[in-house]
Design a protein around this motif. Structure first.
Motif, PDB file in Angstrom:
ATOM      1  N   ASP A   1      14.371  96.276 125.009  1.00  0.00           N
ATOM      2  CA  ASP A   1      15.665  97.127 125.912  1.00  0.00           C
ATOM      3  C   ASP A   1      16.647  96.345 126.665  1.00  0.00           C
ATOM      4  O   ASP A   1      16.353  95.868 127.953  1.00  0.00           O
ATOM      5  N   VAL A   2      17.565  96.543 125.992  1.00  0.00           N
ATOM      6  CA  VAL A   2      19.076  95.358 127.056  1.00  0.00           C
ATOM      7  C   VAL A   2      19.463  96.828 126.944  1.00  0.00           C
ATOM      8  O   VAL A   2      20.191  97.487 126.484  1.00  0.00           O
ATOM      9  N   LYS A   3      19.965  95.891 128.981  1.00  0.00           N
ATOM     10  CA  LYS A   3      21.393  97.109 128.787  1.00  0.00           C
ATOM     11  C   LYS A   3      22.691  95.912 128.916  1.00  0.00           C
ATOM     12  O   LYS A   3      22.703  94.875 128.907  1.00  0.00           O
ATOM     13  N   VAL A   4      23.774  96.822 128.935  1.00  0.00           N
ATOM     14  CA  VAL A   4      25.178  96.672 128.928  1.00  0.00           C
ATOM     15  C   VAL A   4      26.027  96.993 130.015  1.00  0.00           C
ATOM     16  O   VAL A   4      26.508  98.191 130.163  1.00  0.00           O
ATOM     17  N   ASN A   5      26.758  96.299 130.808  1.00  0.00           N
ATOM     18  CA  ASN A   5      27.467  96.237 131.608  1.00  0.00           C
ATOM     19  C   ASN A   5      29.629  95.601 130.835  1.00  0.00           C
ATOM     20  O   ASN A   5      29.337  94.579 130.673  1.00  0.00           O
ATOM     21  N   GLY A  55      18.163  92.195 130.861  1.00  0.00           N
ATOM     22  CA  GLY A  55      16.614  93.312 130.331  1.00  0.00           C
ATOM     23  C   GLY A  55      15.961  91.901 130.158  1.00  0.00           C
ATOM     24  O   GLY A  55      16.150  90.866 131.086  1.00  0.00           O
ATOM     25  N   LYS A  56      14.358  92.678 129.596  1.00  0.00           N
ATOM     26  CA  LYS A  56      13.440  91.590 129.977  1.00  0.00           C
ATOM     27  C   LYS A  56      13.117  90.624 129.402  1.00  0.00           C
ATOM     28  O   LYS A  56      13.852  90.569 128.206  1.00  0.00           O
ATOM     29  N   GLY A  58      12.776  88.219 126.178  1.00  0.00           N
ATOM     30  CA  GLY A  58      12.282  88.149 125.139  1.00  0.00           C
ATOM     31  C   GLY A  58      13.077  89.798 124.354  1.00  0.00           C
ATOM     32  O   GLY A  58      12.247  89.735 123.037  1.00  0.00           O
ATOM     33  N   THR A  59      13.626  90.053 124.681  1.00  0.00           N
ATOM     34  CA  THR A  59      14.546  91.831 123.896  1.00  0.00           C
ATOM     35  C   THR A  59      15.780  91.440 123.204  1.00  0.00           C
ATOM     36  O   THR A  59      16.266  91.895 122.708  1.00  0.00           O
ATOM     37  N   GLY A  60      16.482  89.714 123.427  1.00  0.00           N
ATOM     38  CA  GLY A  60      17.347  89.776 122.368  1.00  0.00           C
ATOM     39  C   GLY A  60      18.774  89.517 123.076  1.00  0.00           C
ATOM     40  O   GLY A  60      19.172  89.402 122.427  1.00  0.00           O
ATOM     41  N   LYS A  61      18.860  89.548 124.063  1.00  0.00           N
ATOM     42  CA  LYS A  61      20.077  89.557 124.619  1.00  0.00           C
ATOM     43  C   LYS A  61      20.407  87.580 124.426  1.00  0.00           C
ATOM     44  O   LYS A  61      21.921  87.930 123.510  1.00  0.00           O
ATOM     45  N   SER A  62      20.092  86.390 124.367  1.00  0.00           N
ATOM     46  CA  SER A  62      20.331  85.558 123.422  1.00  0.00           C
ATOM     47  C   SER A  62      21.036  85.534 121.886  1.00  0.00           C
ATOM     48  O   SER A  62      21.825  85.519 121.865  1.00  0.00           O
ATOM     49  N   MET A  63      20.473  86.296 120.751  1.00  0.00           N
ATOM     50  CA  MET A  63      20.137  86.117 119.789  1.00  0.00           C
ATOM     51  C   MET A  63      21.481  87.630 119.373  1.00  0.00           C
ATOM     52  O   MET A  63      22.252  87.370 118.395  1.00  0.00           O
ATOM     53  N   LEU A  64      21.786  88.148 120.677  1.00  0.00           N
ATOM     54  CA  LEU A  64      22.961  89.315 120.818  1.00  0.00           C
ATOM     55  C   LEU A  64      23.714  88.535 120.871  1.00  0.00           C
ATOM     56  O   LEU A  64      25.103  88.555 119.675  1.00  0.00           O
ATOM     57  N   MET A  65      24.576  88.188 121.636  1.00  0.00           N
ATOM     58  CA  MET A  65      24.946  86.862 121.948  1.00  0.00           C
ATOM     59  C   MET A  65      25.791  85.809 121.202  1.00  0.00           C
ATOM     60  O   MET A  65      26.852  85.828 121.232  1.00  0.00           O
ATOM     61  N   ASP A  66      24.500  85.221 120.767  1.00  0.00           N
ATOM     62  CA  ASP A  66      24.579  84.333 119.146  1.00  0.00           C
ATOM     63  C   ASP A  66      25.753  84.803 118.166  1.00  0.00           C
ATOM     64  O   ASP A  66      26.638  84.605 117.817  1.00  0.00           O
ATOM     65  N   THR A  67      25.209  85.954 117.875  1.00  0.00           N
ATOM     66  CA  THR A  67      25.496  86.947 117.084  1.00  0.00           C
ATOM     67  C   THR A  67      26.880  87.150 117.085  1.00  0.00           C
ATOM     68  O   THR A  67      27.751  88.041 116.257  1.00  0.00           O
ATOM     69  N   PHE A  68      27.151  87.732 118.031  1.00  0.00           N
ATOM     70  CA  PHE A  68      28.743  88.475 118.310  1.00  0.00           C
ATOM     71  C   PHE A  68      29.299  86.507 118.839  1.00  0.00           C
ATOM     72  O   PHE A  68      30.533  86.811 118.046  1.00  0.00           O
ATOM     73  N   PHE A  69      28.784  85.545 118.866  1.00  0.00           N
ATOM     74  CA  PHE A  69      29.624  84.056 119.190  1.00  0.00           C
ATOM     75  C   PHE A  69      30.101  84.411 117.645  1.00  0.00           C
ATOM     76  O   PHE A  69      31.007  83.613 117.415  1.00  0.00           O
ATOM     77  N   GLU A  70      28.871  83.830 117.074  1.00  0.00           N
ATOM     78  CA  GLU A  70      29.270  83.436 115.955  1.00  0.00           C
ATOM     79  C   GLU A  70      30.554  84.333 114.511  1.00  0.00           C
ATOM     80  O   GLU A  70      30.804  84.157 113.942  1.00  0.00           O
TER      81      GLU A  70
END
Length: 156
Positions: A1-5, A55-56, A58-70
Motif C-alpha cells: 500500500d503506497v501513498k502519494v502526496n 509506505g511500509k 517492501g511495498t514497491g516505492k523504490s521500484m516505482l521510482m526506478d520505473t518513473f526515472f527510467e
C-alpha cells in the motif's frame, strides 16, 4: 500500500476552469454553439513540483521510482537518482566548498550576511538546479534538525 502526496504549483488558471464550466453548462442546456471550443484559452498544465511516496517496507516505492526515472523523457544528463544520505553528503561538501571559497576571497567576517547572494546553501541549490531537471531521492528520511533546515532552503 503506497501513498502519494503531490505538491503542485499554487497558480491555478481560473480562466480555464471558468471556461470549462461555461462550456459544460452550455452542453447541459443543449445550447451549444460550434465555436465554443475554439474560444477557449489553451489549457494550462499544472506541473508537480514534487512527489513524495511513503509506505511500509517492501511495498514497491523504490521500484516505482526506478520505473518513473527510467521512463522519464528527460535527458539522462539532466536527471539523477540518489540515496538521501549521499545527497546530504554532497550538499554538505558543496556548502563547505562555497564557505571555503568565500573565506579565501572575502576573508573572515564577523557579521552575518543573510543575503541569497552569499548563502552557500542557496548557491548549491542553484548549481544543482542548473545540473539537474529531475532529482529522485530514495530513502528520504530526515532525522537531523540541521539537515531539515538545509533542505528547506535547498528545495524552496
Amino acid at each position: 500500500d503506497v501513498k502519494v502526496n503531490v505538491n503542485v504549483n499554487d497558480n491555478v488558471n481560473v480562466k480555464v476552469k471558468n471556461a470549462m464550466e461555461d462550456v459544460t453548462s452550455k452542453q447541459n442546456h443543449n445550447n451549444r454553439n460550434n465555436n465554443d471550443c475554439q474560444n477557449l484559452p489553451p489549457p494550462t498544465i499544472r506541473i508537480p513540483r514534487g512527489l513524495y511516496m511513503y509506505g511500509k517496507v517492501g511495498t514497491g516505492k523504490s521500484m516505482l521510482m526506478d520505473t518513473f526515472f527510467e521512463c522519464s523523457p528527460i535527458s539522462p544528463r539532466k536527471k539523477r537518482r540518489i540515496h538521501f544520505y549521499a545527497l546530504m553528503q554532497e550538499v554538505h561538501k558543496r556548502t563547505h566548498n562555497w564557505k571555503k571559497m568565500d573565506l579565501q576571497m572575502r576573508g573572515r567576517n564577523f557579521t552575518i550576511d543573510t543575503s541569497d547572494a552569499h548563502n552557500p546553501v542557496i548557491r548549491v541549490a542553484k548549481e544543482m538546479a542548473i545540473e539537474t531537471s529531475l532529482l529522485c531521492v530514495d530513502e528520504f528520511h530526515v532525522m537531523d534538525i540541521a539537515d531539515a533546515l538545509i533542505l528547506s532552503q535547498l528545495f524552496q
